[in-house]
Scaffold this motif. Structure first.
Motif, short mmCIF file in Angstrom:
data_model
loop_
_atom_site.label_atom_id
_atom_site.label_comp_id
_atom_site.label_asym_id
_atom_site.label_seq_id
_atom_site.Cartn_x
_atom_site.Cartn_y
_atom_site.Cartn_z
N SER A 121 12.43 71.56 54.17
CA SER A 121 13.55 72.49 54.30
C SER A 121 13.66 73.07 55.71
N GLU A 122 12.58 73.06 56.47
CA GLU A 122 12.63 73.56 57.84
C GLU A 122 12.91 72.47 58.86
N SER A 123 12.68 71.22 58.52
CA SER A 123 12.79 70.19 59.55
C SER A 123 13.88 69.14 59.32
N LEU A 124 14.46 69.09 58.14
CA LEU A 124 15.54 68.13 57.90
C LEU A 124 16.82 68.58 58.61
N ASP A 125 17.72 67.63 58.82
CA ASP A 125 19.01 67.90 59.41
C ASP A 125 19.78 68.90 58.55
N PRO A 126 20.35 69.94 59.14
CA PRO A 126 21.09 70.95 58.36
C PRO A 126 22.21 70.36 57.51
N GLU A 127 22.86 69.33 57.99
CA GLU A 127 23.93 68.68 57.22
C GLU A 127 23.36 68.05 55.94
N LEU A 128 22.21 67.42 56.03
CA LEU A 128 21.55 66.84 54.86
C LEU A 128 21.14 67.93 53.88
N ILE A 129 20.65 69.04 54.41
CA ILE A 129 20.25 70.15 53.54
C ILE A 129 21.46 70.70 52.80
N ARG A 130 22.59 70.86 53.49
CA ARG A 130 23.82 71.33 52.83
C ARG A 130 24.24 70.37 51.72
N PHE A 131 24.19 69.08 52.01
CA PHE A 131 24.54 68.08 51.01
C PHE A 131 23.61 68.17 49.80
N THR A 172 14.16 74.92 47.82
CA THR A 172 13.24 74.51 48.87
C THR A 172 12.00 73.84 48.29
N GLU A 173 11.54 74.31 47.14
CA GLU A 173 10.42 73.64 46.46
C GLU A 173 10.82 72.23 46.05
N TYR A 174 12.05 72.08 45.55
CA TYR A 174 12.58 70.77 45.18
C TYR A 174 12.61 69.84 46.41
N LEU A 175 13.15 70.34 47.53
CA LEU A 175 13.20 69.53 48.75
C LEU A 175 11.81 69.09 49.18
N ASN A 176 10.87 70.02 49.15
CA ASN A 176 9.50 69.71 49.56
C ASN A 176 8.87 68.66 48.65
N SER A 177 9.26 68.66 47.37
CA SER A 177 8.68 67.66 46.46
C SER A 177 9.35 66.30 46.60
N VAL A 178 10.64 66.30 46.91
CA VAL A 178 11.37 65.03 47.04
C VAL A 178 11.11 64.37 48.39
N TYR A 179 11.12 65.15 49.46
CA TYR A 179 10.94 64.60 50.79
C TYR A 179 9.49 64.73 51.25
N PHE A 180 9.12 65.88 51.76
CA PHE A 180 7.76 66.12 52.25
C PHE A 180 7.60 67.63 52.42
N GLU A 181 6.38 68.08 52.50
CA GLU A 181 6.10 69.50 52.67
C GLU A 181 6.72 69.99 53.98
N GLY A 182 7.49 71.06 53.90
CA GLY A 182 8.16 71.60 55.07
C GLY A 182 9.52 70.97 55.35
#
Length: 56
Positions: free
Chosen positions: A35-45, A23-33
């Motif tokens: 992991s809570e707001s991206l599409d679940p399919e994208l998060i799984r990928f 989740t820290e990685y996601l927040n740094s690559v995309y934007f803060e938060g």
């Protein structure tokens, strides 16, 4: 017949820290938060790619 095993508390803590790192990685690559707001399919990928990149 399926067999089941239970995880130890240590295994659960390890999985938890992998998820927290992800989740820290996601927040740094995309934007803060992200992991809570991206599409679940994208998060799984992203999670599958993250695990394969770090050998878990």
């Amino acid at each position: 017949m399926k067999s089941y095993t239970s995880k130890s508390a240590k295994d659960n803590q390890d999985n938890s820290s992998v998820w927290e790192s992800f989740t820290e990685y996601l927040n740094s690559v995309y934007f803060e938060g992200a992991s809570e707001s991206l599409d679940p399919e994208l998060i799984r990928f992203e999670y599958a790619a993250y695990l394969s990149s770090y050998g878990n």
